[in-house]
Design a protein around this motif. Structure first.
Motif, mmCIF file in Angstrom:
data_model
loop_
_atom_site.group_PDB
_atom_site.id
_atom_site.type_symbol
_atom_site.label_atom_id
_atom_site.label_comp_id
_atom_site.label_asym_id
_atom_site.label_seq_id
_atom_site.Cartn_x
_atom_site.Cartn_y
_atom_site.Cartn_z
ATOM 1 N N ARG A 107 0.984 -1.270 0.048
ATOM 2 C CA ARG A 107 0.279 0.071 0.037
ATOM 3 C C ARG A 107 0.991 1.153 0.085
ATOM 4 N NH1 ARG A 107 0.748 3.159 3.724
ATOM 5 N NH2 ARG A 107 -0.938 3.616 4.807
ATOM 6 N N GLY A 108 2.168 1.053 -0.553
ATOM 7 C CA GLY A 108 2.877 2.246 -0.796
ATOM 8 C C GLY A 108 3.866 2.427 0.459
ATOM 9 N N PRO B 139 4.276 4.484 -4.540
ATOM 10 C CA PRO B 139 3.384 3.289 -5.197
ATOM 11 C C PRO B 139 4.471 1.989 -5.164
ATOM 12 C CG PRO B 139 3.017 5.302 -6.435
ATOM 13 C CD PRO B 139 3.947 5.465 -5.585
ATOM 14 N N ASP B 140 3.831 0.981 -4.620
ATOM 15 C CA ASP B 140 4.633 -0.244 -4.602
ATOM 16 C C ASP B 140 4.044 -1.572 -5.033
ATOM 17 O OD1 ASP B 140 3.033 -0.402 -2.671
ATOM 18 O OD2 ASP B 140 4.341 -1.285 -1.167
ATOM 19 N N GLU B 141 3.281 -1.164 -5.995
ATOM 20 C CA GLU B 141 2.436 -2.556 -6.679
ATOM 21 C C GLU B 141 3.629 -3.207 -7.356
ATOM 22 O OE1 GLU B 141 1.263 0.683 -7.674
ATOM 23 O OE2 GLU B 141 2.908 1.121 -9.079
ATOM 24 N N ASN C 7 2.521 8.541 -0.525
ATOM 25 C CA ASN C 7 3.564 7.275 -0.458
ATOM 26 C C ASN C 7 4.259 7.077 -1.824
ATOM 27 O OD1 ASN C 7 2.993 6.901 2.372
ATOM 28 N ND2 ASN C 7 1.045 6.066 1.878
ATOM 29 N N SER D 215 -1.598 4.034 -1.593
ATOM 30 C CA SER D 215 -0.443 4.075 -1.956
ATOM 31 C C SER D 215 -0.212 5.594 -2.856
ATOM 32 C CB SER D 215 -0.373 3.078 -3.225
ATOM 33 O OG SER D 215 0.784 3.051 -3.980
#
Lengths: 343, 343, 343, 343
Positions: free
Chosen positions: A244-245, A257-259, A255, A280
């Motif tokens: 979720r970031g 983004p960390d997908e 945040n 995110s």
């Protein structure tokens, strides 16, 4: 794998290293290279204390870990064939959609009831709603246990199972007794091992799922999977990982983004990944793009904030909740992309 | 906007601040708040020297910049209606695909000729091929000017325009004389202002495009757009921004995927964004997902490494190039997603 | 060291791996562990192309590099006994102090002459002065070749050797012909390999030093030492590493102070480390503390911005230059700490 | 301060903005600039919900916060004159030294007793000892309540007050009843607001201090001070901030040393700062340098791990604990530097 600072260990150093690993049931096997000799640890190298001792030796340059530290969450563990079901979906077989409000407003329950119907209509399988809320500022509204009744009432009215965050041990029992179907561990508690342990124990015998948010600041991949390992080790294997970031940067998102961590997680663990694009990116106008990006990277589901009237929300909703029509369009496109990738 | 450390400036401090901004043609307007008074700078606040002087005052807490520092690349500048064309595509109207090998092998030109035909067949509009190569290791092959002939020959054989990196001023003339259609500025040179200036000047009168890679380490958004502003300020407005991953983290990618920067760039600048998923993730198995994520985030194009036989490549190809069939499938899906987003 | 994705390589996979490393003069030696077998590369594993090919294999999980990639800058290389002298100081034996203005003002040379005398009086061994200046904003003053005369005149008047930044190949000859004693490579050019190569070649026969700034965004340690390896590989071993802060974070500094990298550098390379606290923290009030922290971490010297009247400076001076009295006190304390650490 | 996306708000937009802030008791004052008009929020802008609503408006570019969000921990609050005493030291007047073992071994209490005497002899004012231990790996020793008796016995034998970490609400009462003098909140719980609240309440009436570790991943400065604000808001003003390294990078330390945050913290809050160099660098050979760097940056104290025989420790000690003689030398040098800075 022990790499010495010099080209090889002296006989005394080799003795000391051997005596440490022997204490933990391992052996040392030197590998003589052209320039440098390295030393393999043969046996179970996962004991942190053994590793600490070896890393504490002044003549050791570094230690390369070969084994996965995860007994249960590892992709090659016996648990790997376990499948998690939630909202009528078997994770991995269809795209799971969790949607709903950040924070339930106990004074205006109708907003939540309307939101519940709207997200169901938009295609969501699970309803999320915040009862207790962690807030950076101690003077901001921190949630209200009364909202638990509103949450369950919305579940009854729509037939949707519900997901809600628990912040301390006392919340777990309240939530489980009320019948919450999925417990959320918030990003700020992702390293709160006492809470993780309590959750693992509390739902060992039940079918309840756990949506484990990635800590807003969690750097290395392993730390995230370790948190899941905690819950599983204490009894509940229904752990869903939720990026979720991470720590905000100067780029401009709430945040980072960390997908994109999704395929890396899937190489190490069998746990399904459900991405939360709302936290995110932190702004509703970016959420649809981030949701599609998560599906592009192979997410098994999405957890999206939505509200019938975002400006009236009392949590993060005014900034990041989608209106039901935008949510619906996002879900449709996300499913199209999910299918497109499978062709 | 000047924020003092104390609640308000003393008359002497206000005098000093006023005399600095007056020197640069600006004025000070105090805004009296309930607790704290802040001081707006009225006029053109973009002079860095004025800002440095104000930030150097011990009683100033911080300065909030209100104006965009970009005269040409800003979304609201006169240049904003400029459209860039490359490979028969007007950027923004259709998804641009650039594809080809990381490094041309001057000893085995056939690999490149075959790759050129294959990427055209897969749907690419522009052929990329590396002539000179920046390498972290000084002892590794650094490219060969002979590859420039191979590049242009491949262009003639396929009819595709070509994109290639220039690393120093002498390369610019060689590339332009040979007829290269798009000059690439590599990530390591994104802050090499002498090179940016020389490129801006050299192609002021031509139709050549510039593919400006984001520095592998570029943190703040503004620094990236500033590099584009350099090229435009010295004469060439055909600048395409190319995110390609930032400083690697412990997550496990070669770099940190940064396609999510796309919507943020588009809020500040009119420049088109073409994402390079190959360097971003650094491993061919992750590239198709990253390519789709870039389109999800609104990229105007993709720059993808491809090779008919990746293992025979002499640059990054063995690790990150797609084979033509995977490239083709990726392009098809990327275009489907591009269309899906437009419905 | 090759770690397969599965517990061991199949015979076909082992064949393929063996044939790749054989091409580069290496051999494979399997190390059979209790659970997993790993495969040592015996021979010189530093060829990047061999590593790229191995990392490109789908059945390879990761490759652990065992050897240092630095032939000349490595702590164990033959060059390790080389000592660099500058300003009458042999680096490593005494704390070297470089001080002076960020940017020489060609219209007001007296500021620089006075600063030169003042920093000498404060205890500096080398005078720094910027002739050409990289600026993020293309519309800001970028330096003036006339300042080169002012710089050399200040050197003659004070007897101090001088350090100045070169930004492109044409600057190198101008600076060397004028007699500059130490060439500075700025942070933005730390990965500009064409420039590094040209510097290495130009001063192969001379005694000139190179102060190599760490890129503002340089993540991994190895990239910094590799840049030094470039200069040495092309002919000049007098490379001094200069940490000066990395990508800014939200903490509030101009950059992220990185003096703590010093002991890590010293474990890998013999090159001396001279820290620049001025750019690192970016505000004069923090500079004395950052200077002491650098000495605490084992720096061999400091490069500090100073100006007789910072507010009149035309570069970063208004924000970050120390006045001569603060510089003097900082140098005194830095030397006391240097001695204190040696007791 | 509201910055609109366009040059100014339309009358309808201004109406909407005004109606939001009025609801929270604030007013809007436009500041008409040459190019762009910005809108000051006059009144108490600290309500997060008001900010969320404003940030949720599509025509708002960004909001610059002017006021400090800290009512109690702010440098300008009424609490700013509060002084914290621990181990006979008034923080800020003398350098406080906390030292001791990471984890008490309940099976071999003598190691801890000997360590207690040794750190006292080396000059420590407070003894630290871990009773409960958060571990990334669920299968590693997590501490034992029996160690609480050993800790208090060591306190009695040496006369030193003790500091120990609490991980959950039940630990607080146990620790306070036993007489622990300083409760430590570990890095992993720095955002566990339920725990922070419980600590604030539990020791509202007592003299107990709280050593609040910075989260291993805490990015922005404000989040750290907010955690302290929680403890103070619920009743205990004796909060000491303890930086101990942030998310590890590729540089090579266990964490990223963050002693440089000290002067930034001190500009915002009156809370004393005690740095933990042991966790920050994570290897005993780097600890003395990091301890000096913390003092260089203005730390009010140090928290250092020490053990009479590090290799026999059961926590992080084998890697990072100093032996008593190195501890003693470090303390002597740290005090010398502390005095040197005050001359």
């Amino acid at each position: 794998m022990i790499l010495p600072k010099n080209n090889r260990l002296t006989p005394e150093q080799l003795n000391e290293v051997t005596s440490i690993v022997t204490e933990f049931g391992c052996q040392i096997q030197p590998i003589i290279g052209a320039i440098r000799t390295i030393y393999a640890i043969v046996g179970d190298e996962r004991d942190e204390l053994m590793m600490n001792r070896l890393e504490g030796l002044t003549y050791v340059d570094r230690i390369d870990r070969i084994q996965s530290p995860f007994k249960l969450m590892d992709k090659r563990s016996d648990l790997a064939s376990h499948r998690i079901k939630l909202g009528g979906i078997t994770l991995g077989e269809n795209l799971l959609i969790i949607a709903g409000a950040c924070t339930i407003d106990p004074k205006n329950p109708n907003y939540f009831y309307e939101t519940a119907h709207a997200v169901k209509e938009a295609g969501a399988h699970v309803l999320r709603g915040g009862v207790w809320k962690p807030r950076t500022n101690p003077y901001t509204f921190q949630g209200d246990v009364k909202s638990l009744d509103i949450l369950m009432e919305a579940s009854r009215r729509t037939g949707l199972p519900v997901d809600s965050e628990v912040m301390e041990e006392s919340h777990i029992k309240l939530a489980l007794d009320a019948g919450v179907h999925s417990l959320q561990v918030g990003a700020r508690n992702a390293l709160n091992y006492s809470l993780l342990r309590a959750i693992g124990r509390a739902i060992a015998e039940k079918d309840t799922a756990v949506l484990l948010k990635r800590s807003i600041h969690m750097g290395p991949l392993n730390e995230f999977i370790s948190a899941a390992e905690y819950i599983a080790a204490f009894g509940n294997p229904n752990v869903i990982l939720c990026p979720r970031g991470t720590t905000p940067t100067l780029d401009g998102y709430r945040n980072h983004p960390d997908e994109s961590i999704t395929p890396l997680l899937k190489e190490k663990t069998w746990a399904p990944v459900v991405v939360d694009p709302s936290h995110s990116v932190g702004k509703s106008s970016y959420v649809p793009a981030a949701a599609l990006a998560a599906v592009a990277y192979g997410a098994d589901g999405l957890c999206i904030e939505s509200h019938v009237e975002p400006a009236k929300g009392i949590g993060d909703d005014p900034k990041q909740a989608l209106t039901p029509d935008v949510l619906k369009k996002t879900i449709v496109q996300a499913k199209q992309l999910w299918n497109l990738k499978r062709n």
